[in-house]
Design an enzyme around this catalytic site. Structure first.
Site, PDB file in Angstrom:
ATOM      1  N   GLU A  24       3.348  -0.099   4.003  1.00  0.00           N
ATOM      2  CA  GLU A  24       2.935   1.236   3.591  1.00  0.00           C
ATOM      3  C   GLU A  24       4.151   2.036   3.137  1.00  0.00           C
ATOM      4  O   GLU A  24       5.177   2.063   3.824  1.00  0.00           O
ATOM      5  CB  GLU A  24       2.253   1.974   4.744  1.00  0.00           C
TER       6      GLU A  24
ATOM      7  N   HIS B  17       0.821  -1.204   0.000  1.00  0.00           N
ATOM      8  CA  HIS B  17       0.000   0.000   0.000  1.00  0.00           C
ATOM      9  C   HIS B  17       0.862   1.263   0.000  1.00  0.00           C
ATOM     10  O   HIS B  17       2.089   1.210   0.058  1.00  0.00           O
ATOM     11  CB  HIS B  17      -0.896   0.019   1.245  1.00  0.00           C
TER      12      HIS B  17
END
Length: 378
Positions: A336, A260
């Site tokens: 992330e 992500h």
């Protein structure tokens, strides 16, 4: 020449309110198709502005999904759609994002982050499909009929699944997947060879092709956030998740990585699954070792900044990495990367970008191999 702004292309997205005054170009960031909940992604072309000072005002920046993400943010731009760089003159006043620039050429593209095109996706699939010992399979179709592709490498008994772009505007995730794939395909790389011997890697480079094409930030063609669908996906809302879950059910999962990007935090970090009921002491210890191995493999990764354990609460098992951890009792992680820059290793020209994401994807193979060795010491 008259300044023209267009976005009718792959991942293009912007609403033009008024472009008649170059010193006050009024824009609005478009809602995700099918949703009035998500908005942040933009990608458009400016034509006919060479040498002309421009002031672009994104009038609804303060009403976007992550308004704090505009603080310290710099838009990316490119003249050739290959070399993307950060624009220096960007200001957010809590309501309007203002970007000022003077293009050197008649055409310039601006985007929220360096885009990853469907054409590049298909080219990568073609390269993988012709590599020895690699398979490209179709797991299913998206709501609009686009293929949900998986690249499978190796023949070892352990099953490693990597999924990118549940949130389609997080294009750094597919750059990461390409970097991981490049190294896995390298026959001369001993780390890649050993991973392929020990495991079968299932790499889904874009689980949300509709959202990517439409220029969505977080949702598919129906406006659904796929990373809240894992507990009960349906054909009408989230066939993309059903397709991947079907593949996982056939193979099993021994390690899951969900890739992500984060709009607000200027760091690379991992959100683990230690808060998932039943994760257990063994997986928690393996997770901690994995994170330490990634920190050793890449100075871009850090463990100080990230999400709190109570961030998701009631929706915990609707998320991909948490659902996989609960269903398959394995180490399951969400990586992330920043939309801005990595504050621990800033790059004034490009910030965090596609190339740095690819390097991180390559580096990820080191902790993956270390994890496989812990699962099977021999």
């Amino acid at each position: 020449m008259t300044v023209c702004i267009s976005s009718n292309f792959d991942s293009g997205s912007i609403d033009v309110v008024d472009a008649s005054d170059p010193g006050n170009v009024r824009l609005r960031i478009r809602d995700d198709h099918g949703s009035n909940e998500f908005r942040q992604w933009f990608h458009f072309r400016i034509s006919g502005a060479a040498g002309q000072p421009l002031t672009l005002r994104f009038e609804n920046a303060g009403q976007c999904s992550y308004p704090d993400g505009w603080r310290g943010y710099r838009a990316v731009a490119s003249y050739n759609r290959t070399d993307w760089f950060r624009l220096d003159d960007c200001d957010y006043d809590g309501d309007v994002l203002t970007v000022s620039l003077t293009p050197k050429h008649d055409a310039i593209w601006l985007a929220y982050f360096e885009p990853y095109s469907q054409e590049r996706h298909l080219s990568v699939l073609g390269r993988a499909a012709t590599a020895d010992g690699t398979r490209v399979a179709r797991l299913g179709a998206s709501l609009q009929g686009r293929d949900i592709d998986v690249i499978e490498l190796g023949g070892g008994p352990r099953q490693v699944w990597v999924v990118a772009r549940q949130h389609p505007g997080e294009s750094m995730a597919e750059w990461f997947a390409e970097g991981m794939l490049d190294r896995l395909l390298d026959e001369a790389d001993p780390v890649a060879r050993e991973i392929r011997r020990r495991a079968t890697v299932h790499l889904v480079p874009n689980i949300n092709p509709d959202g990517a094409w439409l220029g969505n930030l977080r949702s598919n063609a129906a406006g659904v956030n796929l990373n809240r669908e894992w507990h009960a996906p349906t054909v009408s809302r989230s066939p993309e998740i059903l397709a991947v879950q079907g593949g996982m059910a056939q193979s099993g999962v021994d390690l899951f990585l969900d890739i992500h990007g984060d709009e607000t935090l200027p760091y690379v970090f991992i959100d683990g699954s230690h808060m998932v009921p039943g994760y257990g002491g063994t997986n928690t210890a393996l997770q901690a070792q994995f994170l330490n191995d990634l920190a050793a493999a890449s100075p871009d990764f850090q463990q100080r900044h990230g999400y709190t354990d109570d961030r998701f609460q009631d929706e915990l098992l609707t998320l991909g990495s948490k659902w996989v951890a609960h269903r398959f009792s394995c180490v399951s992680l969400t990586l992330e990367m920043p939309f801005k820059d990595n504050d621990n290793a800033p790059d004034a020209r490009v910030g965090w970008n596609g190339a740095r994401s690819k390097r991180l994807g390559s580096a990820m193979l080191l902790p993956v191999l270390a994890h496989l060795r812990r699962l099977d010491p021999m």
